[in-house]
Design an enzyme around this catalytic site. Structure first.
Site, PDB file in Angstrom:
ATOM      1  CE1 TYR A  45      15.183  11.019 -18.751  1.00  0.00           C
ATOM      2  CE2 TYR A  45      13.214  10.627 -17.856  1.00  0.00           C
ATOM      3  CZ  TYR A  45      13.867  10.124 -18.789  1.00  0.00           C
ATOM      4  OH  TYR A  45      13.582   9.350 -19.915  1.00  0.00           O
ATOM      5  CD  GLU A 102      11.414   7.814 -21.079  1.00  0.00           C
ATOM      6  OE1 GLU A 102      12.237   7.611 -21.256  1.00  0.00           O
ATOM      7  OE2 GLU A 102      10.994   8.420 -20.007  1.00  0.00           O
ATOM      8  CG  ASN A 131      12.601  -4.958 -18.496  1.00  0.00           C
ATOM      9  OD1 ASN A 131      11.774  -4.479 -17.828  1.00  0.00           O
ATOM     10  ND2 ASN A 131      13.672  -4.062 -19.121  1.00  0.00           N
ATOM     11  CE1 TYR A 132      13.691 -12.720 -16.246  1.00  0.00           C
ATOM     12  CE2 TYR A 132      12.137 -11.418 -14.732  1.00  0.00           C
ATOM     13  CZ  TYR A 132      13.247 -11.990 -14.778  1.00  0.00           C
ATOM     14  OH  TYR A 132      14.120 -12.391 -13.708  1.00  0.00           O
ATOM     15  N   GLY A 179      20.591 -20.531 -26.235  1.00  0.00           N
ATOM     16  CA  GLY A 179      20.022 -20.372 -24.756  1.00  0.00           C
ATOM     17  C   GLY A 179      18.513 -20.155 -24.577  1.00  0.00           C
ATOM     18  CB  VAL A 180      17.381 -18.206 -21.775  1.00  0.00           C
ATOM     19  CG1 VAL A 180      18.302 -16.730 -21.643  1.00  0.00           C
ATOM     20  CG2 VAL A 180      15.887 -17.918 -21.320  1.00  0.00           C
ATOM     21  CB  ILE A 210      14.812 -20.008 -27.463  1.00  0.00           C
ATOM     22  CG1 ILE A 210      13.883 -20.737 -28.477  1.00  0.00           C
ATOM     23  CG2 ILE A 210      14.277 -20.404 -26.024  1.00  0.00           C
ATOM     24  CD1 ILE A 210      13.758 -22.287 -28.399  1.00  0.00           C
ATOM     25  CG  PHE A 227      23.894  -6.341 -27.522  1.00  0.00           C
ATOM     26  CD1 PHE A 227      24.282  -7.571 -26.837  1.00  0.00           C
ATOM     27  CD2 PHE A 227      24.911  -5.379 -27.452  1.00  0.00           C
ATOM     28  CE1 PHE A 227      25.583  -7.886 -25.969  1.00  0.00           C
ATOM     29  CE2 PHE A 227      26.242  -5.461 -26.751  1.00  0.00           C
ATOM     30  CZ  PHE A 227      26.396  -6.488 -26.046  1.00  0.00           C
ATOM     31  N   GLY A 283      23.991  -3.346 -24.209  1.00  0.00           N
ATOM     32  CA  GLY A 283      25.255  -2.772 -24.126  1.00  0.00           C
ATOM     33  C   GLY A 283      25.799  -2.126 -25.383  1.00  0.00           C
ATOM     34  N   PRO A 284      26.799  -1.548 -25.459  1.00  0.00           N
ATOM     35  CG  PRO A 284      29.091  -1.128 -25.380  1.00  0.00           C
ATOM     36  CD  PRO A 284      27.800  -1.701 -24.742  1.00  0.00           C
TER      37      PRO A 284
END
Length: 397
Positions: A95, A138, A206-207, A269-270, A272, A389, A391-392
């Site tokens: 940080y 965290e 990350n997956y 697509g992915v 899923i 998602f 992003g903003p």
């Protein structure tokens, strides 16, 4: 300590952030990577190149500045940030590096006339407050993970127990702990962090977990991305018996508390992959489930046989497939329900009669934008739409 004067100054900078927040964050990342190269593996450089990461950070900074006096109004944003940080093993020592780079970016982008010492002091105090909030949340998550059965902190070595091709683009990997121990339970829809050295460069991604929890292994299904350092490495260089390092499961895109209304999964697509982990839990609840998937064509449609097999065993599961391209009937690739793009007209026909549903959707940004707008137009309550998602959120409006 964030004083009343500090709060007033930060609030006064909101108009500047609304106009130039992304320029600020685009300037911030080169400073961070130049001065603290050790943090670079924590950031997906593809998201740097396409602007997704600067936009996401700009949105987070703006939302924080707007709600500096009422942090509870940030809603799920804090939880999403914490989940992403935990999945990458972000630690308290990271940080100060980010803080120093952010303050320097503010000085350089806004200039001395705007970024006065008072403004810098206010933002330093504000960042300190946010850092303390995130570090505390965290820390609690890390402690809970370590204390849970099969849990751990940091990187843990896993062996690739299985690798199989799911489509022309997607390959599944199954991991079991090298130490033979149990694995941490997870909520369907969550993801894991994976670390590998690719061409001498430390990479972390990350997956989504693509199979229901079993206490023994984890499964991910990875699309080969053009120019994707990690995805191409996994497809081409990682095989059964190889060792990778994983971080514990995290994420807030999970099934809502049990209810009685129908569940709708909509994926492109992915996108899923997390729905595959969610499906067994949704079906076990006895609720009506509608599964809608969009793919470019049959060759890239992964897991169709798996979903069809579930539908043969669970009468409450209804599935629909739409392909953007009709490349002709191919062996092993049955015809879709429709050809073209998923739009509000098709969703109207494929959704259950009631619009009182829990709708989960994930896929490329343009796809998600259409789905969100269509669901709203069709009367699905906003509070019953669930998605993840990067992003903003405004980008989906």
């Amino acid at each position: 300590m964030l004083s009343a004067e500090h709060r007033a100054i930060v609030t006064a900078t909101v108009p500047i952030l609304e106009v130039g927040g992304e320029a600020l964050t685009r300037h911030f990342y080169p400073i961070l990577f130049r001065d603290y190269p050790q943090v670079k593996p924590y950031f997906n450089q593809a998201h740097q190149a396409d602007g997704a990461q600067p936009r996401a950070l700009a949105n987070a900074v703006l939302m924080y500045a707007k709600n500096i006096d009422r942090l509870e109004a940030l809603g799920p944003l804090v939880g999403q940030i914490v989940a992403k940080h935990v999945a990458l093993n972000i630690l308290p020592e990271h940080y100060p590096m980010v803080g120093a780079s952010l303050l320097q970016a503010i000085r350089e982008v806004l200039g001395a006339e705007v970024a006065t010492d008072a403004v810098i002091d206010a933002w330093a105090a504000a960042y300190g407050q946010l850092a303390d909030l995130l570090i505390g949340a965290e820390g609690q998550t890390y402690a809970a993970m370590k204390a849970a059965p099969g849990g751990w902190n940091g990187l843990r070595r896993f062996v690739v127990a299985g690798k199989r091709r799911e489509s022309d683009e997607i390959t599944t990997f199954v991991f079991r702990p090298e130490d033979g121990g149990a694995v941490l339970d997870f909520q369907p829809g969550q993801y894991i962090g994976l670390r590998a050295v690719v061409d001498g460069v430390d990479q972390r991604r990350n997956y989504s977990l693509s199979a229901a929890p079993n206490g023994k292994t984890y499964q991910i299904s990875v699309k080969r991305e053009r120019g994707g350092a990690m995805s191409n490495h996994l497809h081409d260089a990682v095989g059964e018996g190889d060792v990778v390092e994983l971080l514990p499961p995290s994420g807030v895109f999970t099934l809502a508390p049990a209810g009685s209304r129908p569940i709708v999964f909509i994926s492109g697509g992915v996108g899923i992959t997390p729905t595959l982990a969610m499906l067994p839990a949704a079906l076990a609840s006895g609720r009506e489930v509608h599964f809608i998937h969009a793919a470019r064509h049959g060759g890239v449609h992964a897991f169709r046989a798996h979903v069809d097999e579930l539908a043969s065993r669970y009468p409450q599961l209804r599935r629909r497939y739409v392909y953007a391209e009709h490349a002709g009937q191919q062996p092993g690739h049955p015809a879709p329900d429709a050809v073209g793009l998923l739009d509000s007209e098709r969703l109207a026909a494929w959704l259950p009669a009631t619009r009182d549903v829990d709708a989960y959707f994930l896929g490329p940004q343009p796809f998600m934008k259409v789905v969100k707008r269509s669901l709203r137009e069709l009367g699905v309550p906003e509070s019953q739409m669930y998605y993840e998602f990067f992003g903003p959120a405004a980008a989906l409006e």
